[in-house]
Design an enzyme around this catalytic site. Structure first.
Site, short mmCIF file in Angstrom:
data_model
loop_
_atom_site.label_atom_id
_atom_site.label_comp_id
_atom_site.label_asym_id
_atom_site.label_seq_id
_atom_site.Cartn_x
_atom_site.Cartn_y
_atom_site.Cartn_z
N ARG A 171 19.71 87.11 8.86
CA ARG A 171 20.39 86.41 7.76
C ARG A 171 19.40 85.61 6.91
O ARG A 171 19.69 84.53 6.43
CB ARG A 171 21.51 85.50 8.29
CG ARG A 171 22.62 86.26 9.02
CD ARG A 171 23.33 87.24 8.12
NE ARG A 171 24.28 88.06 8.87
CZ ARG A 171 24.03 89.29 9.33
NH1 ARG A 171 22.85 89.86 9.11
NH2 ARG A 171 24.94 89.97 9.98
N SER A 221 32.07 85.49 7.37
CA SER A 221 31.52 84.93 8.61
C SER A 221 30.92 83.56 8.33
O SER A 221 30.01 83.43 7.52
CB SER A 221 30.46 85.88 9.17
OG SER A 221 29.98 85.42 10.40
N GLU A 291 26.21 80.21 8.50
CA GLU A 291 25.73 81.38 7.76
C GLU A 291 26.15 81.27 6.31
O GLU A 291 25.42 81.67 5.41
CB GLU A 291 26.31 82.65 8.39
CG GLU A 291 25.97 83.93 7.65
CD GLU A 291 26.50 85.15 8.38
OE1 GLU A 291 27.15 85.99 7.71
OE2 GLU A 291 26.28 85.27 9.60
#
Length: 302
Positions: A171, A221, A291
């Site tokens: 990420r 998410s 995230e």
């Protein structure tokens, strides 16, 4: 402001004091002083140059799918890239502008019988945002298919970064470490069977719909996966599914999602994120890192 951005760019759609809740997938977010919608790299470059000359704070966003804008909104100039959305396939490459939807990009790849992007078939973000955070799903991620990325530097110069310069991680890409703005991406793919590519995309979209609360507004998410754990299981085991703060709720369908079930505010989202982090840490000693990208200002009390 010494010069008016609206008067300076009559050919670009620009809105003043515009609520960003109209553009975020959570349907939350405060007002931006100015929101501009460039349709080309040259328009984007001109806006960046203007912001620099006028000492205007500059924020650039794409599809706002994995994003929370705080309720105080964003000062200065906000550029939304979703109208820079051209995509074309040539040989084994697909080139997409930063504002193009990832889903649309996977369809172009499939139409050209190119394989490699199937994992991204249901990712709701823009291409630029996907590179920014090295988006991934179902065992694949952007780092595996990106060849080069063209960016605009803060000085308004075009620069092409190769795969190694992007320093992809979980990420993460170097785009997060600098103020460069992604304007286009070249994907390197492989020839494949169109029927098989489409079947795999359909399979993953069916899986996604079965497991994720796609029927509700959300930011996707929320937390990164901690090493050795599954985020959703930690939140589930902490008994947090269905917990609600204001209009924000931890999804009963997938614990890794916080959904907007009743006119939630960004503050509801932030309060829920902090609460989930607190409870999971108290129960399991695991710190959940976000995230989702969080930008903007808190509401000024007074």
């Amino acid at each position: 402001m010494t010069k008016d951005v609206l008067a300076t760019f009559p050919a670009i759609e620009i809105k003043k004091n515009e609520s960003l809740s109209h553009y975020t997938n959570t349907k939350t977010g405060g007002p931006a002083d100015y929101v501009a919608f460039p349709k080309s790299i040259s328009e984007t470059k001109a806006l960046i140059t203007f912001a620099n000359e006028q000492n205007l704070p500059l924020t650039v966003i794409g599809n706002a799918s994995n994003l929370i804008v705080k309720d105080g909104g964003i000062r200065g100039l906000t550029i939304i890239l979703t109208r820079m959305k051209q995509i074309h396939a040539s040989g084994t490459k697909v080139v997409a502008e930063a504002g193009a939807a990832i889903i649309a990009t996977t369809k172009v790849a499939c139409g050209a019988s190119l394989t490699g992007l199937e994992f991204a078939a249901g990712i709701p973000g823009s291409v630029g945002g996907a590179i920014f955070m090295n988006a991934g799903a179902y065992g694949g991620e952007m780092s595996e298919v990106v060849e080069t990325v063209t960016v605009l530097t803060p000085a308004g110069q075009l620069k092409t970064l190769d795969h190694d310069e992007l320093d992809f991680g979980y990420r993460h890409s170097t785009i997060q470490d600098y103020d460069d703005i992604v304007v286009s991406v070249t994907f390197g793919l492989k020839p494949g069977n169109q029927t098989k590519i489409q079947a795999r995309m359909d399979e993953l979209n069916t899986l996604r719909a079965a497991k994720q609360p796609l029927e509700w507004p959300s930011c996707g998410s929320v937390f990164k996966r901690p090493t050795g754990y599954f985020t959703g299981k930690l939140i589930h085991d902490a008994g947090l599914q269905g917990h609600r703060i204001g209009g924000a709720e931890v999804s009963k369908k997938h614990a890794g999602f916080i959904i907007n079930v009743d006119h939630a505010t960004a503050t509801d989202y932030m309060d829920m994120i902090h609460y989930v982090q607190k409870v999971v840490f108290e129960r399991f000693g695991v710190h959940l890192q976000t995230e989702v990208r969080i930008i903007g200002e808190d509401v000024v009390q007074g």
